[in-house]
Scaffold this motif. Structure first.
Motif, mmCIF file in Angstrom:
data_model
loop_
_atom_site.group_PDB
_atom_site.id
_atom_site.type_symbol
_atom_site.label_atom_id
_atom_site.label_comp_id
_atom_site.label_asym_id
_atom_site.label_seq_id
_atom_site.Cartn_x
_atom_site.Cartn_y
_atom_site.Cartn_z
ATOM 1 N N THR A 63 0.833 -1.197 0.000
ATOM 2 C CA THR A 63 0.000 0.000 0.000
ATOM 3 C C THR A 63 0.869 1.248 0.000
ATOM 4 O O THR A 63 1.806 1.364 0.794
ATOM 5 N N GLY A 64 0.559 2.169 -0.914
ATOM 6 C CA GLY A 64 1.277 3.432 -0.953
ATOM 7 C C GLY A 64 2.507 3.462 -1.838
ATOM 8 O O GLY A 64 3.232 4.460 -1.871
ATOM 9 N N THR A 65 2.751 2.389 -2.596
ATOM 10 C CA THR A 65 3.944 2.363 -3.456
ATOM 11 C C THR A 65 3.696 2.972 -4.830
ATOM 12 O O THR A 65 4.653 3.177 -5.588
ATOM 13 N N GLY A 66 2.430 3.249 -5.181
ATOM 14 C CA GLY A 66 2.160 3.938 -6.444
ATOM 15 C C GLY A 66 1.727 3.050 -7.579
ATOM 16 O O GLY A 66 2.133 3.251 -8.727
ATOM 17 N N LYS A 67 0.839 2.085 -7.293
ATOM 18 C CA LYS A 67 0.424 1.139 -8.336
ATOM 19 C C LYS A 67 -0.377 1.815 -9.440
ATOM 20 O O LYS A 67 -0.210 1.509 -10.616
ATOM 21 N N GLU A 68 -1.267 2.755 -9.059
ATOM 22 C CA GLU A 68 -2.035 3.434 -10.104
ATOM 23 C C GLU A 68 -1.142 4.349 -10.935
ATOM 24 O O GLU A 68 -1.380 4.530 -12.130
ATOM 25 N N MET A 69 -0.117 4.905 -10.333
ATOM 26 C CA MET A 69 0.837 5.715 -11.090
ATOM 27 C C MET A 69 1.476 4.877 -12.201
ATOM 28 O O MET A 69 1.638 5.344 -13.335
ATOM 29 N N ILE A 70 1.797 3.630 -11.878
ATOM 30 C CA ILE A 70 2.400 2.737 -12.870
ATOM 31 C C ILE A 70 1.400 2.466 -13.996
ATOM 32 O O ILE A 70 1.746 2.487 -15.185
ATOM 33 N N ALA A 71 0.153 2.205 -13.625
ATOM 34 C CA ALA A 71 -0.875 1.935 -14.643
ATOM 35 C C ALA A 71 -1.066 3.138 -15.561
ATOM 36 O O ALA A 71 -1.178 2.992 -16.790
ATOM 37 N N GLN A 72 -1.090 4.332 -15.002
ATOM 38 C CA GLN A 72 -1.241 5.532 -15.822
ATOM 39 C C GLN A 72 -0.010 5.771 -16.691
ATOM 40 O O GLN A 72 -0.126 6.243 -17.827
ATOM 41 N N ALA A 73 1.164 5.443 -16.161
ATOM 42 C CA ALA A 73 2.393 5.593 -16.952
ATOM 43 C C ALA A 73 2.352 4.676 -18.171
ATOM 44 O O ALA A 73 2.784 5.060 -19.268
ATOM 45 N N ILE A 74 1.848 3.464 -17.988
ATOM 46 C CA ILE A 74 1.702 2.539 -19.118
ATOM 47 C C ILE A 74 0.759 3.139 -20.152
ATOM 48 O O ILE A 74 1.029 3.119 -21.358
ATOM 49 N N LEU A 129 6.577 -3.534 -7.401
ATOM 50 C CA LEU A 129 7.070 -2.243 -6.929
ATOM 51 C C LEU A 129 7.785 -2.420 -5.595
ATOM 52 O O LEU A 129 7.225 -3.012 -4.667
ATOM 53 N N PRO A 130 9.011 -1.918 -5.478
ATOM 54 C CA PRO A 130 9.731 -2.060 -4.212
ATOM 55 C C PRO A 130 9.151 -1.128 -3.155
ATOM 56 O O PRO A 130 8.695 -0.024 -3.472
ATOM 57 N N PRO A 131 9.159 -1.540 -1.885
ATOM 58 C CA PRO A 131 8.742 -0.616 -0.825
ATOM 59 C C PRO A 131 9.778 0.498 -0.679
ATOM 60 O O PRO A 131 10.934 0.342 -1.069
ATOM 61 N N LEU A 132 9.364 1.601 -0.122
ATOM 62 C CA LEU A 132 10.282 2.727 0.032
ATOM 63 C C LEU A 132 11.458 2.373 0.923
ATOM 64 O O LEU A 132 12.576 2.852 0.705
ATOM 65 N N SER A 133 11.225 1.507 1.900
ATOM 66 C CA SER A 133 12.319 1.124 2.806
ATOM 67 C C SER A 133 13.419 0.348 2.089
ATOM 68 O O SER A 133 14.536 0.236 2.597
ATOM 69 N N ALA A 134 13.117 -0.183 0.895
ATOM 70 C CA ALA A 134 14.116 -0.927 0.133
ATOM 71 C C ALA A 134 14.849 -0.050 -0.871
ATOM 72 O O ALA A 134 15.752 -0.520 -1.569
ATOM 73 N N ARG A 135 14.475 1.232 -0.969
ATOM 74 C CA ARG A 135 15.126 2.152 -1.919
ATOM 75 C C ARG A 135 15.315 3.521 -1.263
ATOM 76 O O ARG A 135 14.924 4.550 -1.786
ATOM 77 N N LYS A 136 15.912 3.503 -0.083
ATOM 78 C CA LYS A 136 16.012 4.726 0.712
ATOM 79 C C LYS A 136 16.905 5.786 0.073
ATOM 80 O O LYS A 136 16.785 6.975 0.393
ATOM 81 N N ASN A 137 17.785 5.375 -0.821
ATOM 82 C CA ASN A 137 18.632 6.370 -1.493
ATOM 83 C C ASN A 137 17.812 7.320 -2.364
ATOM 84 O O ASN A 137 18.292 8.393 -2.745
ATOM 85 N N GLY A 153 3.936 3.224 5.330
ATOM 86 C CA GLY A 153 2.967 3.696 4.332
ATOM 87 C C GLY A 153 3.593 4.054 3.012
ATOM 88 O O GLY A 153 2.914 4.573 2.107
ATOM 89 N N ASN A 154 4.899 3.802 2.881
ATOM 90 C CA ASN A 154 5.637 3.983 1.632
ATOM 91 C C ASN A 154 5.573 5.415 1.099
ATOM 92 O O ASN A 154 5.515 6.361 1.887
ATOM 93 N N ILE A 155 5.585 5.574 -0.228
ATOM 94 C CA ILE A 155 5.689 6.913 -0.825
ATOM 95 C C ILE A 155 4.486 7.761 -0.461
ATOM 96 O O ILE A 155 4.614 8.970 -0.254
ATOM 97 N N ARG A 156 3.328 7.157 -0.362
ATOM 98 C CA ARG A 156 2.134 7.926 -0.005
ATOM 99 C C ARG A 156 2.304 8.583 1.363
ATOM 100 O O ARG A 156 1.933 9.737 1.567
ATOM 101 N N GLU A 157 2.877 7.840 2.309
ATOM 102 C CA GLU A 157 3.100 8.392 3.644
ATOM 103 C C GLU A 157 4.102 9.537 3.591
ATOM 104 O O GLU A 157 3.888 10.592 4.203
ATOM 105 N N LEU A 158 5.198 9.358 2.849
ATOM 106 C CA LEU A 158 6.197 10.418 2.721
ATOM 107 C C LEU A 158 5.588 11.669 2.094
ATOM 108 O O LEU A 158 5.829 12.796 2.553
ATOM 109 N N LYS A 159 4.792 11.467 1.068
ATOM 110 C CA LYS A 159 4.172 12.611 0.388
ATOM 111 C C LYS A 159 3.233 13.367 1.328
ATOM 112 O O LYS A 159 3.230 14.612 1.352
#
Length: 479
Positions: free
Chosen positions: A188-199, A325-333, A372-378
């Motif tokens: 949850t919060g990793t941006g799945k709909e963003m990926i669908a719209q990007a496609i 989609l990787p969780p935010l904790s797996a791509r902290k850079n 909460g991944n990217i959604r939480e950060l945003k």
């Protein structure tokens, strides 16, 4: 159990059944209806058209996979509080709130009975509203060109330099190059709909529709009408309107949280994928549809298959292109890049002059696990920009330590120390979720429908979680 053995029931009990406002049916082990009370006769059928007939002949839309009677006879355990929508042999659509119980004689099962409250009128009122809202919601239906600069996500909207993100963008380009189905998994919060719209934004065809529907947000009994459409007269108040399958023709249909669908609806989705045709509810005409289906889930597909929450054949049909989609904790850079992008976005939107966060704030962001991944950060950045009165967000001016602590499940009032270990975090979140579900079930004495309302969850989502966490025996103890 035959009719004569059932009628040995004391007459006063039969009188009670007869006076009940709820419909009562009794079946034997051959699934023949051997008794129905006056309410069932008057509100659902006429006695002569149903009595002594087989259950599956009476209810044409019923299958062995979705029948509560089958489950009750097989498990010898009751199924309570189910919402059942069915088409009668006369073509009428009915919705009932039902509970189904096994019947025993001398310790052996001899049949089953069902008590159902007709909620068709209530359900239709909500269905007309929800179906209309879902189909007419402009935010869910996008007709954009690949070069549209409006509020629509593109490949450039995916921010990050982590190798997993670079590879993900490559996979998105491949997924967009053809009409094949796509399955997206992400927390949850990793941006799945963003990926669908990007496609969608990468497709060459201009002005094609993009339809998005969260399957968990709509009751299962209503979702079918939203997807397939309806024909006037199919049920009381029904109007002729296309479903999302038709509206997505020539474009993309994005079904979020597809794992929340019940099995019988998953089977119907599978048939649409295989045959490229749909039939509106109450209609007889087959309508050809051609769209690219993108489905997403926030539970790993392997888990869904193991727990039986997703049909294997549907999974195989969807999993032509698989994007994880990787969780935010797996791509902290990537956090500094995301923070900077969100600051710019919200500074412009809120008419602020914020340009950065101080090092202490950034250190906090880098050490926080982001459940909460990217959604939480945003959301956090939006709040910090909104309260900031300077160009720089300073840690001492925020309440991050207090507002972003995680509640511990073992004892109220304590806090779980934030850790960068994803495994421990997942275990804590899982334990918290189980405890919350148990508390809700205790308060409602095992009533899943009421518990789902208390938890603000779709009933099917809660049922899936109960199955995933093996809480069936816990519910039995409450009843």
């Amino acid at each position: 159990m035959n009719r004569s053995s059932f009628l040995k029931t004391p007459s006063y009990l039969l009188d009670i059944f007869s006076d009940m406002n709820e419909s009562v049916y009794v079946i034997n082990l051959d699934y023949d209806i051997i008794y129905l009370n006056a309410s069932a006769e008057g509100n659902v059928f006429g006695r002569e058209s149903v009595l002594y007939r087989n259950l599956f002949d009476v209810f044409p839309s019923l299958t062995k996979e979705n029948s509560a009677f089958i489950k009750v006879i097989k498990t010898q355990r009751p199924v309570k509080g189910s919402i059942c929508t069915f088409i009668t042999s006369r073509g009428e659509r009915k919705t009932t709130l039902t509970s189904t119980y096994p019947l025993f004689e001398d310790g052996r099962i001899i049949g089953a009975y069902e008590i159902g409250e007709d909620i068709t009128g209530i359900n239709l009122a909500s269905e007309e509203f929800i179906v209309g809202q879902a189909i007419n919601r402009k935010d869910d239906i996008h007709k954009v060109s690949p070069h549209d600069d409006g509020a629509f996500y593109t490949l450039d909207s995916i921010i990050g330099s982590d190798p997993t993100i670079i590879n993900l963008k490559k996979q998105i380009r491949l997924a967009a190059a053809n009409q094949s189905n796509v399955l997206i998994y992400g927390e949850t919060g990793t941006g799945k709909e963003m990926i669908a719209q990007a496609i969608h934004s990468l497709r060459k065809e201009e002005n094609t529709p993009f339809i998005a529907q969260n399957c968990a947000a709509i009751p299962e009994s209503l979702l079918e009408g939203i997807l397939f459409g309806t024909v006037k007269g199919a049920f009381t108040g029904a109007e002729t309107r296309p479903g999302l399958f038709e509206l997505a023709h020539g474009g993309i249909l994005f079904l979020d949280e597809i794992n929340s669908m019940q099995m019988n609806l998953q089977a119907k989705i599978l048939r649409v994928i295989q045959e490229g045709k749909i039939r509106r509810i109450g209609g007889h005409e087959e309508i050809a549809v051609d769209f690219k289906l993108i489905a997403s889930t926030n539970v790993h597909p392997k888990t869904l298959i193991e727990t039986g929450e997703m049909r294997r054949d549907l999974y195989y049909r969807l999993n032509v292109f698989y994007l994880e989609l990787p969780p935010l904790s797996a791509r902290k850079n990537d956090i500094p890049l995301l923070v900077q992008s969100f600051i710019k976005e919200y500074s412009e939107r809120l008419d602020k002059k914020v340009v950065a966060v101080d090092q202490k704030t950034m250190d906090f962001f880098m050490n926080y696990p982001w459940p909460g991944n990217i959604r939480e950060l945003k959301n956090v950045i939006e709040r910090l920009v909104a309260i900031s009165a300077d160009m720089l967000i300073r840690f001492e001016d925020t309440d991050l330590n207090a507002s972003m602590s995680i509640v511990k499940t073992e004892a109220p009032g304590q806090t779980l120390q934030v850790s960068g270990d994803r495994v421990r975090l997942k275990e804590a979140v899982r334990a918290l979720e189980i405890n919350l579900i148990k508390d809700a079930l205790i308060k409602t004495q095992g009533n899943i429908s009421k518990a789902s309302r208390d938890l603000d969850l779709p009933q099917q989502t809660l049922s899936n979680k109960i199955k995933r966490y093996d809480l069936g025996h816990f519910i039995d103890q409450l009843k």
